[in-house]
Design a protein around this motif. Structure first.
Motif, PDB file in Angstrom:
ATOM      1  N   ILE A 113       0.840  -1.200   0.000  1.00  0.00           N
ATOM      2  CA  ILE A 113       0.000   0.000   0.000  1.00  0.00           C
ATOM      3  C   ILE A 113       0.874   1.249   0.000  1.00  0.00           C
ATOM      4  O   ILE A 113       0.662   2.178  -0.792  1.00  0.00           O
ATOM      5  N   GLU A 114       1.889   1.280   0.871  1.00  0.00           N
ATOM      6  CA  GLU A 114       2.779   2.440   0.932  1.00  0.00           C
ATOM      7  C   GLU A 114       3.593   2.617  -0.340  1.00  0.00           C
ATOM      8  O   GLU A 114       3.940   3.739  -0.711  1.00  0.00           O
ATOM      9  N   ALA A 115       3.878   1.520  -1.055  1.00  0.00           N
ATOM     10  CA  ALA A 115       4.593   1.601  -2.334  1.00  0.00           C
ATOM     11  C   ALA A 115       3.662   2.060  -3.459  1.00  0.00           C
ATOM     12  O   ALA A 115       4.118   2.303  -4.583  1.00  0.00           O
ATOM     13  N   GLY A 116       2.371   2.160  -3.175  1.00  0.00           N
ATOM     14  CA  GLY A 116       1.409   2.654  -4.158  1.00  0.00           C
ATOM     15  C   GLY A 116       0.981   1.624  -5.192  1.00  0.00           C
ATOM     16  O   GLY A 116       0.446   1.998  -6.242  1.00  0.00           O
ATOM     17  N   VAL A 117       1.181   0.337  -4.901  1.00  0.00           N
ATOM     18  CA  VAL A 117       0.832  -0.683  -5.899  1.00  0.00           C
ATOM     19  C   VAL A 117      -0.354  -1.556  -5.494  1.00  0.00           C
ATOM     20  O   VAL A 117      -0.793  -2.397  -6.284  1.00  0.00           O
ATOM     21  N   LEU A 118      -0.887  -1.362  -4.299  1.00  0.00           N
ATOM     22  CA  LEU A 118      -2.043  -2.136  -3.861  1.00  0.00           C
ATOM     23  C   LEU A 118      -3.120  -1.185  -3.365  1.00  0.00           C
ATOM     24  O   LEU A 118      -2.903  -0.426  -2.423  1.00  0.00           O
ATOM     25  N   ASP A 119      -4.264  -1.226  -4.026  1.00  0.00           N
ATOM     26  CA  ASP A 119      -5.445  -0.465  -3.607  1.00  0.00           C
ATOM     27  C   ASP A 119      -6.452  -1.500  -3.111  1.00  0.00           C
ATOM     28  O   ASP A 119      -7.098  -2.186  -3.911  1.00  0.00           O
ATOM     29  N   ILE A 120      -6.548  -1.635  -1.785  1.00  0.00           N
ATOM     30  CA  ILE A 120      -7.378  -2.703  -1.221  1.00  0.00           C
ATOM     31  C   ILE A 120      -8.872  -2.495  -1.444  1.00  0.00           C
ATOM     32  O   ILE A 120      -9.648  -3.441  -1.352  1.00  0.00           O
ATOM     33  N   THR A 147      -3.850 -13.144 -12.812  1.00  0.00           N
ATOM     34  CA  THR A 147      -3.548 -12.083 -13.765  1.00  0.00           C
ATOM     35  C   THR A 147      -2.067 -11.726 -13.677  1.00  0.00           C
ATOM     36  O   THR A 147      -1.445 -11.873 -12.622  1.00  0.00           O
ATOM     37  N   THR A 148      -1.516 -11.287 -14.779  1.00  0.00           N
ATOM     38  CA  THR A 148      -0.112 -10.888 -14.816  1.00  0.00           C
ATOM     39  C   THR A 148       0.099  -9.677 -13.908  1.00  0.00           C
ATOM     40  O   THR A 148      -0.692  -8.729 -13.927  1.00  0.00           O
ATOM     41  N   LEU A 149       1.166  -9.730 -13.121  1.00  0.00           N
ATOM     42  CA  LEU A 149       1.477  -8.617 -12.236  1.00  0.00           C
ATOM     43  C   LEU A 149       1.819  -7.368 -13.043  1.00  0.00           C
ATOM     44  O   LEU A 149       2.631  -7.436 -13.981  1.00  0.00           O
ATOM     45  N   PRO A 150       1.233  -6.221 -12.689  1.00  0.00           N
ATOM     46  CA  PRO A 150       1.569  -4.968 -13.379  1.00  0.00           C
ATOM     47  C   PRO A 150       3.049  -4.609 -13.170  1.00  0.00           C
ATOM     48  O   PRO A 150       3.659  -4.976 -12.161  1.00  0.00           O
ATOM     49  N   ASP A 151       3.626  -3.888 -14.125  1.00  0.00           N
ATOM     50  CA  ASP A 151       5.042  -3.520 -14.067  1.00  0.00           C
ATOM     51  C   ASP A 151       5.414  -2.777 -12.781  1.00  0.00           C
ATOM     52  O   ASP A 151       6.461  -3.047 -12.187  1.00  0.00           O
ATOM     53  N   ALA A 152       4.569  -1.843 -12.349  1.00  0.00           N
ATOM     54  CA  ALA A 152       4.865  -1.084 -11.124  1.00  0.00           C
ATOM     55  C   ALA A 152       4.886  -2.011  -9.911  1.00  0.00           C
ATOM     56  O   ALA A 152       5.701  -1.835  -8.994  1.00  0.00           O
ATOM     57  N   PHE A 153       4.029  -2.996  -9.920  1.00  0.00           N
ATOM     58  CA  PHE A 153       3.971  -3.974  -8.837  1.00  0.00           C
ATOM     59  C   PHE A 153       5.269  -4.782  -8.797  1.00  0.00           C
ATOM     60  O   PHE A 153       5.877  -4.960  -7.746  1.00  0.00           O
ATOM     61  N   VAL A 154       5.703  -5.234  -9.963  1.00  0.00           N
ATOM     62  CA  VAL A 154       6.942  -6.009 -10.062  1.00  0.00           C
ATOM     63  C   VAL A 154       8.126  -5.173  -9.578  1.00  0.00           C
ATOM     64  O   VAL A 154       8.990  -5.669  -8.847  1.00  0.00           O
TER      65      VAL A 154
END
Length: 148
Positions: free
Chosen positions: A49-56, A129-136
């Motif tokens: 969440i703090e990295a901005g890649v998970l919106d719960i 689903t394929t992990l988004p680039d920002a997530f990776v």
């Protein structure tokens, strides 16, 4: 099979502080074993969440736990702070293996070491689903340099 060993702090790439709660202790005066899994989940999801890649609440991609494991080496108890170290051991197309060490504040070795595997799925159809680039990219920051 070798006996599991407590890992040192430098085995982990990122730390977050978790404050134990009164309700975490069991009748034996230490944090109950199932609560450790809650700490694992808290540390990993806080990082994402703090990295901005998970919106719960509204994100298209969510993680489902498909595997968990924990080895216990020393008790944790209320009232104490726990430092949760996290690292990523494997990044797949849609899955991630997180490894977590829980340390009593100031202690050099983990009181518990564990892992869980998330498979990331589409929120609506629950299919991988394929992990988004920002997530990776956020996950790669958790891969330890030393490979400990």
């Amino acid at each position: 099979m070798s006996r599991p060993q407590a890992l040192p702090r430098d085995a982990y790439a990122h730390f977050s502080r978790i404050t134990t709660r009164w309700m975490d202790n069991d009748i034996y005066g230490h944090v109950n074993n199932v609560t450790y899994y809650s700490y694992f989940d808290t540390a990993v999801n806080r990082y994402l969440i703090e990295a901005g890649v998970l919106d719960i609440h509204a994100g298209e991609v969510i993680g489902l736990v498909i595997e968990t494991h924990c080895n216990y080496f020393a008790p944790l108890a209320f009232p104490r702070n726990v430092d949760a170290g996290i690292r990523v051991a494997h990044i797949g197309k849609s899955s991630v293996r997180y490894e977590i060490g829980l340390f009593e504040e100031g202690e050099p070795l983990a009181a518990a070491c564990g892992h869980f595997v998330h498979v990331y799925v589409d929120r609506d159809n629950r299919r991988p689903t394929t992990l988004p680039d920002a997530f990776v990219a956020a996950l790669q920051a958790l891969v330890p340099i030393s490979g400990a």
